[in-house]
Design a protein around this motif. Structure first.
Motif, PDB file in Angstrom:
ATOM      1  N   GLU A 224       0.820  -1.202   0.000  1.00 51.50           N
ATOM      2  CA  GLU A 224       0.000   0.000   0.000  1.00 51.50           C
ATOM      3  C   GLU A 224       0.859   1.259   0.000  1.00 51.50           C
ATOM      4  OE1 GLU A 224      -3.473   0.427   0.012  1.00 51.50           O
ATOM      5  OE2 GLU A 224      -3.410  -1.676  -0.608  1.00 51.50           O
ATOM      6  N   ARG A 225       2.040   1.159   0.591  1.00 51.62           N
ATOM      7  CA  ARG A 225       2.881   2.338   0.748  1.00 51.62           C
ATOM      8  C   ARG A 225       3.518   2.795  -0.565  1.00 51.62           C
ATOM      9  NH1 ARG A 225       0.579   1.159   4.916  1.00 51.62           N
ATOM     10  NH2 ARG A 225       1.425   1.296   7.029  1.00 51.62           N
ATOM     11  N   ILE A 226       3.684   1.889  -1.514  1.00 53.59           N
ATOM     12  CA  ILE A 226       4.494   2.232  -2.687  1.00 53.59           C
ATOM     13  C   ILE A 226       3.720   2.151  -4.000  1.00 53.59           C
ATOM     14  CG2 ILE A 226       6.674   1.593  -1.611  1.00 53.59           C
ATOM     15  CD1 ILE A 226       6.526  -1.066  -3.031  1.00 53.59           C
ATOM     16  N   LYS A 227       2.414   2.093  -3.945  1.00 49.51           N
ATOM     17  CA  LYS A 227       1.657   1.933  -5.186  1.00 49.51           C
ATOM     18  C   LYS A 227       1.417   3.249  -5.918  1.00 49.51           C
ATOM     19  CE  LYS A 227      -3.025   2.074  -3.188  1.00 49.51           C
ATOM     20  NZ  LYS A 227      -4.259   1.296  -2.979  1.00 49.51           N
ATOM     21  N   ARG A 228       1.676   4.396  -5.267  1.00 49.55           N
ATOM     22  CA  ARG A 228       1.486   5.694  -5.917  1.00 49.55           C
ATOM     23  C   ARG A 228       2.776   6.085  -6.632  1.00 49.55           C
ATOM     24  NH1 ARG A 228      -3.963   5.820  -5.483  1.00 49.55           N
ATOM     25  NH2 ARG A 228      -4.639   5.698  -3.303  1.00 49.55           N
ATOM     26  N   VAL A 229       2.685   6.316  -7.932  1.00 52.52           N
ATOM     27  CA  VAL A 229       3.882   6.603  -8.723  1.00 52.52           C
ATOM     28  C   VAL A 229       3.865   8.044  -9.214  1.00 52.52           C
ATOM     29  CG1 VAL A 229       4.040   4.190  -9.444  1.00 52.52           C
ATOM     30  CG2 VAL A 229       2.825   5.828 -10.893  1.00 52.52           C
ATOM     31  N   ASN A 230       5.059   8.544  -9.530  1.00 51.48           N
ATOM     32  CA  ASN A 230       5.171   9.922 -10.022  1.00 51.48           C
ATOM     33  C   ASN A 230       5.353   9.987 -11.531  1.00 51.48           C
ATOM     34  OD1 ASN A 230       7.831   8.924 -10.000  1.00 51.48           O
ATOM     35  ND2 ASN A 230       8.699  10.966  -9.750  1.00 51.48           N
ATOM     36  N   LEU A 231       5.024   8.906 -12.226  1.00 51.38           N
ATOM     37  CA  LEU A 231       5.164   8.867 -13.677  1.00 51.38           C
ATOM     38  C   LEU A 231       4.283   9.948 -14.305  1.00 51.38           C
ATOM     39  CD1 LEU A 231       6.665   7.253 -15.832  1.00 51.38           C
ATOM     40  CD2 LEU A 231       4.648   5.787 -16.042  1.00 51.38           C
ATOM     41  N   GLY A 232       4.865  10.724 -15.202  1.00 49.13           N
ATOM     42  CA  GLY A 232       4.175  11.864 -15.800  1.00 49.13           C
ATOM     43  C   GLY A 232       4.599  13.175 -15.188  1.00 49.13           C
ATOM     44  N   GLY A 233       5.301  13.114 -14.070  1.00 50.01           N
ATOM     45  CA  GLY A 233       5.737  14.334 -13.397  1.00 50.01           C
ATOM     46  C   GLY A 233       6.982  14.938 -14.010  1.00 50.01           C
TER      47      GLY A 233
END
Length: 479
Positions: A224-233
């Motif tokens: 749950e801690r690492i499923k948010r990604v910054n791809l597109g940033g």
């Protein structure tokens, strides 16, 4: 002696100069410079990271192709090249050292060049044909190292966490089976390495299993801690240089390609510059390592000897223990697990320091975090499986040895403290030692309790109960 044919070379140029490369290499000049600049460790990038990085690149190409930013034929060739790498091909062409400057730029360029060369081949061109497929203009379109690298780490870590969770579950189940198998084996419980109170061997393995079950839950929550990604940033999380439609779509395409529940972070700047989530995950891995360290140490103690140590269990003999002491068998699996656990603990400190040393809008030490975190997951997975399959499942109890320790120890007498009092029990133990008689036999001889009562008080069932009731001591008398 035959004359060796000279190596076929091709020349590539960049803003710094030109370099000769092997003609059959898929990587290019940027990768070659990185290999020369960072010959630090001799390690290779983790296979899971290579797979994840290729999937990230594939998602970016797919998004650009669907939105019309990449021509259909070129976009498809890039996607196909990425899929090949994700499937295990061309890993030998990803040659940069994990320890590198530039926040992972060398890794990103290595992938850009290999993907471009393979895509050019698929289109009927030559490797290194940058007009047909350009590493930066086409493969790296609307991307920055600063969003693809950390996204690849999160994808790789999620995959490895799932493997680790399965390995921890296997260890938990093997320990639980031993808990049941050894439930009737009475032994001495010890505190500070000295005799304490009686217990069963099954209870020892049950406690191991409970600790590992907590690791299993913690590792599940890590995902749950690492499923948010910054791809597109892109560079710092603002999305500068990328179309809005690309920024909004690319994480969804990555989820579809990987089959993982990844999604775009709400705050892309935060996800780009802060690495505290990796510190949190590493801390949970450290907890698992601590439990493995404790279990490994206990198994070594319980199996020590076997003649001149505790010798209450026997570990499976999986290899010879000495090149000179014939017949010696060492607890090699707990020893290996101990070393892996210590490495994980060291990695945790490294990750915490690296995360804290990130500056302003980017953590330039992310390559070190990546190597350390993925290594920890791999070590723990192998340790749990090795301990379960090659150690715990083959452990055998030595009931007679356990019983002999119990009868020789003052630990049994603690059972009588609630009814006789501390001073009377202390005298009982002293008398038994002076007479050289085991505690149970001395109790019968001294008239403290009849033989059947003594047997009941020290039975496995009695020792596993939670507390006592006053009626259990009706036939016990003061010596």
């Amino acid at each position: 002696m035959r004359n060796q044919e000279p190596e076929r070379l091709r020349t590539e140029r960049d803003g710094i100069g030109e370099i000769d490369l092997p003609a059959d290499a898929y990587y290019g000049i940027h990768t070659s410079r990185a290999v020369r600049n960072f010959p630090f460790s001799g390690y290779r990038l983790h296979p899971a990271f290579i797979r994840a990085f290729a999937q990230v690149k594939q998602a970016c190409a797919k998004t650009n192709a669907l939105l019309g930013h990449l021509s259909g034929e070129r976009g498809q060739a890039i996607m196909d090249a990425c899929a090949e790498i994700a499937g295990g091909a061309f890993h030998d062409q990803i040659v940069v050292d994990p320890f590198q400057g530039g926040a992972g730029t060398s890794t990103n360029m290595n992938f850009n060049e290999v993907i471009a060369a393979r895509a050019a081949e698929r289109l009927g061109g030559d490797r290194g044909d940058r007009e047909l497929v350009n590493p930066l203009r086409h493969v790296n379109m609307h991307q920055s190292t600063n969003d693809v690298f950390p996204t690849a780490l999160r994808v790789a870590a999620t995959d490895l966490l799932m493997e680790l969770e399965r390995a921890v579950a296997s260890l938990q189940e093997s320990l639980q089976r031993k808990e049941t198998e050894f439930r009737d084996v009475v032994k001495v419980g010890r505190t500070e390495l000295t005799d304490a109170v009686p217990m069963t061997l099954g209870m020892s393995f049950g406690a191991f299993a409970e600790a590992v079950s907590r690791d299993r839950w913690r590792i599940f929550k890590c995902r749950e801690r690492i499923k948010r990604v910054n791809l597109g940033g892109t560079a710092i999380g603002t999305g500068l240089g990328a179309p809005r439609d690309y920024v909004l779509a690319v994480a969804g395409n990555l989820a579809a390609i990987t089959g993982l529940p990844v999604s775009r972070a709400e705050n892309l700047l935060d996800a780009t510059q802060n690495a505290d989530v990796f510190v949190e995950v590493s801390g949970m891995l450290k907890a698992c390592a601590a439990n493995l360290l404790k279990i490994g140490s206990d198994l070594r103690l319980l199996s020590s000897g076997p003649a001149a140590g505790l010798g209450e269990i026997t570990l499976p003999p999986i290899q010879a223990g000495s090149s000179i002491m014939a017949g010696k068998v060492n607890p090699v699996m707990p020893e290996a697990v101990t070393q892996a656990a210590l490495r994980v603990m060291g990695n945790d400190q490294t990750i915490a320091l690296a995360a804290g040393l990130g500056q302003l809008e980017l953590n330039h030490l992310l390559p070190l975090i990546t190597h350390s975190l993925l290594e920890s997951m791999t070590l723990l997975t192998a340790s749990c499986l090795g301990l379960a399959d090659n150690c715990v499942r083959g452990i055998e109890a030595r009931p007679d040895r356990c019983r002999a320790h119990v009868e020789q120890s003052a630990a049994l007498a603690t059972v009588l403290v609630p009814v006789l009092g501390y001073d009377a029990v202390e005298k009982l133990v002293a008398d038994a030692r002076r007479n050289g008689t085991p505690i149970p036999a001395h109790m019968v001889e001294a008239g403290v309790a009849p033989a059947d009562t003594v047997e009941r008080l020290f039975s496995p069932r009695q020792l596993c109960k939670l507390g006592f009731t006053p009626g259990e001591y009706e036939e016990v008398n003061t010596p």
